[in-house]
Structure formats: C-alpha cells, structure tokens
Scaffold this active site. Structure first.
Site, PDB file in Angstrom:
ATOM      1  CD  GLN A  96      -1.137  -0.266   3.710  1.00 43.57           C
ATOM      2  OE1 GLN A  96      -1.372   0.668   4.468  1.00 43.57           O
ATOM      3  NE2 GLN A  96      -1.669  -1.478   3.855  1.00 43.57           N
ATOM      4  CG  HIS A  98      -0.563   5.716   3.620  1.00 46.81           C
ATOM      5  ND1 HIS A  98      -1.698   4.937   3.633  1.00 46.81           N
ATOM      6  CD2 HIS A  98       0.357   5.047   4.363  1.00 46.81           C
ATOM      7  CE1 HIS A  98      -1.477   3.857   4.369  1.00 46.81           C
ATOM      8  NE2 HIS A  98      -0.234   3.894   4.814  1.00 46.81           N
ATOM      9  CD  GLU A 133       1.934   3.585   7.807  1.00 46.62           C
ATOM     10  OE1 GLU A 133       0.729   3.846   7.919  1.00 46.62           O
ATOM     11  OE2 GLU A 133       2.368   2.485   7.455  1.00 46.62           O
ATOM     12  CG  HIS A 262       4.362   1.017   3.400  1.00 43.49           C
ATOM     13  ND1 HIS A 262       3.859   2.176   2.863  1.00 43.49           N
ATOM     14  CD2 HIS A 262       3.542   0.708   4.448  1.00 43.49           C
ATOM     15  CE1 HIS A 262       2.793   2.564   3.539  1.00 43.49           C
ATOM     16  NE2 HIS A 262       2.575   1.689   4.507  1.00 43.49           N
ATOM     17  NE  ARG A 281      -6.423  -2.216   1.420  1.00 38.75           N
ATOM     18  CZ  ARG A 281      -7.306  -1.329   1.846  1.00 38.75           C
ATOM     19  NH1 ARG A 281      -7.966  -0.572   0.967  1.00 38.75           N
ATOM     20  NH2 ARG A 281      -7.542  -1.188   3.135  1.00 38.75           N
TER      21      ARG A 281
END
Length: 408
Positions: A96, A98, A133, A262, A281
C-alpha cells in the site's frame, strides 16, 4: 492524567501471542490479534477509565482547549491528529501507499462531489487528511519499503533468470531511474490476469532455484516465495520485486512518507500515524485496487528506506518526522533515574516492558505497568518518566509541532 484502555483489532494477519502476552490475557488468543489502538479514532476511540469514565473522543469534545491546548486546538480543528498502535504481524499486510496532504484533500473533494459513500469498498479517500506513519521495532521486524535502486533491481532480475521477464529487465536496465520504475510497475500492475498467472509461477520457480543455490538475493527470493504462496495470481507479487527488503532490529524506526509503497511482513512494533484512513492498495490483497489513482499517488523516486536516527540523550529518544506526530522511546536499564518526556501538547504513553511512573508538573502521578497506557492532556504540562523496580520500555506519542507557549 488518566489511565487509557485501548481496543484490540483482530485482523487475519495478526499474532495469537504478542498482544495477548502484552495485555496479560490467555495465550494463545482465540483469534489473531493484529493491532492495539490508542487514540480517538472515529471507528473505535480508546476509553478513559478514571472516576469519570468516558471515551477519549468525548473528552476531546467536552474540553478541546484543556485537552489539546489553545494553539493546538486551532491547528487540529478539535481533533487528535495521531493514532498510536502496537502492531503484531505474523503474515504480510497488503502492499500500500498513502497520499500527501494535497492529494488527500483533492481526492476527498472529488469523491464527495461524486457521491461515493464514505464506507464504500471502492472509496479511496474517506477523509481529507494525509497518512504518513512510522514504525519502531519491538522485535526483529521485516518489511518492504520504497523503490529499490533500479540498477540493484536489474541485478536481482538477472540473478533470478525468469523466462518471460527478460524483456522487462532490459527495459529497466536501459532506463534505470524513476521513469523506468514507473513504466515497469505500470506494466506489471495492469497485466491481463492470464499473463500474471503465467509470470508469477515462473518467477517463483526462479526464486526456488536461486534460494537452493544460496544466491546473493536469497532473502528476497524467500520473501517472494512466501508472498506468491499467500497471494497466488496477484500482480502485487511482481510489484514486490521492485521494493527494498528491510530488516529492523529492536529500537530502529522506519518512516513511511507520502507515496512510499510498503508492506509490513512480520514482527512486532509500535506504529504511529496521522489519524487518517486513506490507503491506496498496490496488491497482495483481495480488496479494491484503483490503479489510476495509485499511479497518481506513488512516489517512484528510488533509494534506501527512511530510517530515523532520533534525537535526545539518556533514556529518551525522540522521533519527529511529521507535524502530525512525534514519538518518544523511553528505554531504562533499571537504574533509578527520572527523565523529561520532552514532548508537549496532548500525549499518550504506553508501557511495553516493565513498569514506569509518570509525574506531571502539576503534581499528578500515574504508574503504568506493562500493557497499560495513559492519556496526558495538554493542560497537565511537562511530564517526567521513571522506571519502577527494574528495566522498562515505554513509548509516548504527541503531535510533531514541537514546543509551544504554555497551554492551559
């Protein structure tokens, strides 16, 4: 300062031992336990368990100035900007990426205008926020992260010597840069299913042969074999060929900026992210994959994954890669010592080994044994942390805005 009870998410890729042991529950757990959530996420906010028991979301709503502080209340629009997790993976997560802040805002507006329900399976942007993240390893932790340097990927492809991939290998060799990676990734992710069903088994055969010979890329070959067994016929297995294979030791911190593809493969760690659900995804999943939107979001710039070195002296190391969050790792060797937590604003502290004692500048005290967490609102001011009775390891989350004028 109040004790905070998180919620456990039982995804299929989780562990039956790690979180159960952390929380003092029976081992093995009845179902795989993947994540312990600590925060004010709209789907499952954590619970404050003091005299006035309530959800953390309710506490924020009832007193946003006291909990967030005046300056942070204005910046975060009365929301807690981060979500803290303890993650335990025994199987790979989906591949996935972001979006950036601009991409998230534009995508959310586009889907709102189109009337796509926020809970729809094909919704890409349920909120208008980015989702950077980081993950700090608690055990040896394995991951795929970011695009590998093309020249190294060419060496890998040639070493595997897969019939059907020769042409793709030479195309990347002729254009070993971000554009070459984009072209090859796009080709693989858009292949007809019948072509994927031919190429993936051939790739796995090449991986078996390479692993038997203990070749240079044996670790990568074994990873691809595992992914191919778990996700047969998934083009994400091909995409995984292009990514860095990462092994973290306990205490190492991996950052995933916007656009970085990642997948977490195995291990336990403390994960801290912006409080968003926006996920694009790339594969290794039965869930929706929106290829055109994915290609808009992905950052194809190759290079080594971003490992954070952190700042601080003594037992507290701080990582602050984003305005949305910062993480303090508090590692005590057992000596009786007290350290400044060193982060301001609304904080969440969780102990993963031993017991720690928190003390606020207003004289509040809280002892946190292993597996427990605390909520420390901005109005409590600076906080110190100390071990109780031996070695201890705790983590504290806050936003990444740094020092602010005294709030509350």
């Amino acid at each position: 300062m109040e004790v905070l009870r998180g919620s456990v998410r039982t995804y299929a890729w989780g562990s039956r031992t790690h979180l159960a042991e952390l929380l003092g529950d029976p081992v093995p757990s009845p179902h795989p336990q993947a994540e312990l959530w600590l925060g004010a996420h709209r789907d499952e906010p954590s619970q404050l368990t003091g005299e006035h028991a309530r959800s953390l979301a309710d506490a924020l709503r009832d007193d946003p100035t006291g909990t967030l502080g005046p300056s942070r209340r204005a910046r975060w629009s009365d929301r807690l900007p981060y979500l803290l997790k303890v993650l335990a993976a025994e199987e790979p997560l989906s591949l996935q990426a972001h979006p950036s802040a601009e991409q998230a805002a534009a995508g959310y507006a586009r889907e709102e205008a189109a009337g796509v329900p926020r809970t729809a399976a094909d919704r890409n942007y349920p909120d208008p926020l980015p989702k950077p993240e980081l993950l700090c390893a608690l055990t040896e932790f394995h991951a795929l992260a970011g695009f590998r340097e093309p020249a190294e990927t060419v060496r890998l492809l040639r070493a595997l010597d897969v019939r059907g991939l020769e042409h793709h290998t030479e195309l990347l060799a002729a254009q070993p840069d971000a554009d070459g990676l984009r072209a090859l990734f796009t080709t693989w992710i858009t292949l007809p299913q019948r072509a994927v069903d031919e190429l993936v088994p051939a790739l796995l055969d090449g991986c078996v042969a390479h692993a038997r010979e203990h070749g240079e890329f044996t670790t990568e070959a074994r990873t691809l074999l595992d992914l191919g067994e778990r996700y047969p016929g998934d083009a994400g297995v091909l995409a995984a060929l292009l990514l860095n294979r990462v092994v973290l030791t306990p205490g190492q911190c991996l950052y995933q900026p916007a656009g970085s593809p990642h997948s977490y493969l195995a291990g336990a760690g403390v994960e801290l992210m912006a409080n968003s659900d926006n996920v694009l995804r790339c594969g290794l999943t039965p869930k929706h994959v929106d290829v055109p939107e994915l290609l808009r979001v992905l950052d194809f710039a190759p290079g080594a994954p971003t490992l954070l070195s952190g700042e601080g002296t003594g037992p507290v190391t701080r990582f602050a890669p984003s305005e949305f969050f910062s993480l303090a790792r508090c590692a005590f060797d057992g000596a009786e010592e007290e350290a400044d937590l060193g982060i301001e604003g609304p904080r969440i502290v969780v102990t993963v080994e031993g017991t720690v004692h928190l003390r606020s500048s207003r004289g509040q005290d809280q002892e946190l044994p292993r597996g427990t967490a605390a909520w420390v609102p901005a109005c409590d001011g600076p906080v110190t942390v100390a071990p109780v009775g031996g070695p201890a390891l705790a983590f504290a989350a806050a936003d990444g805005l740094g020092d602010r004028p005294a709030d509350g």
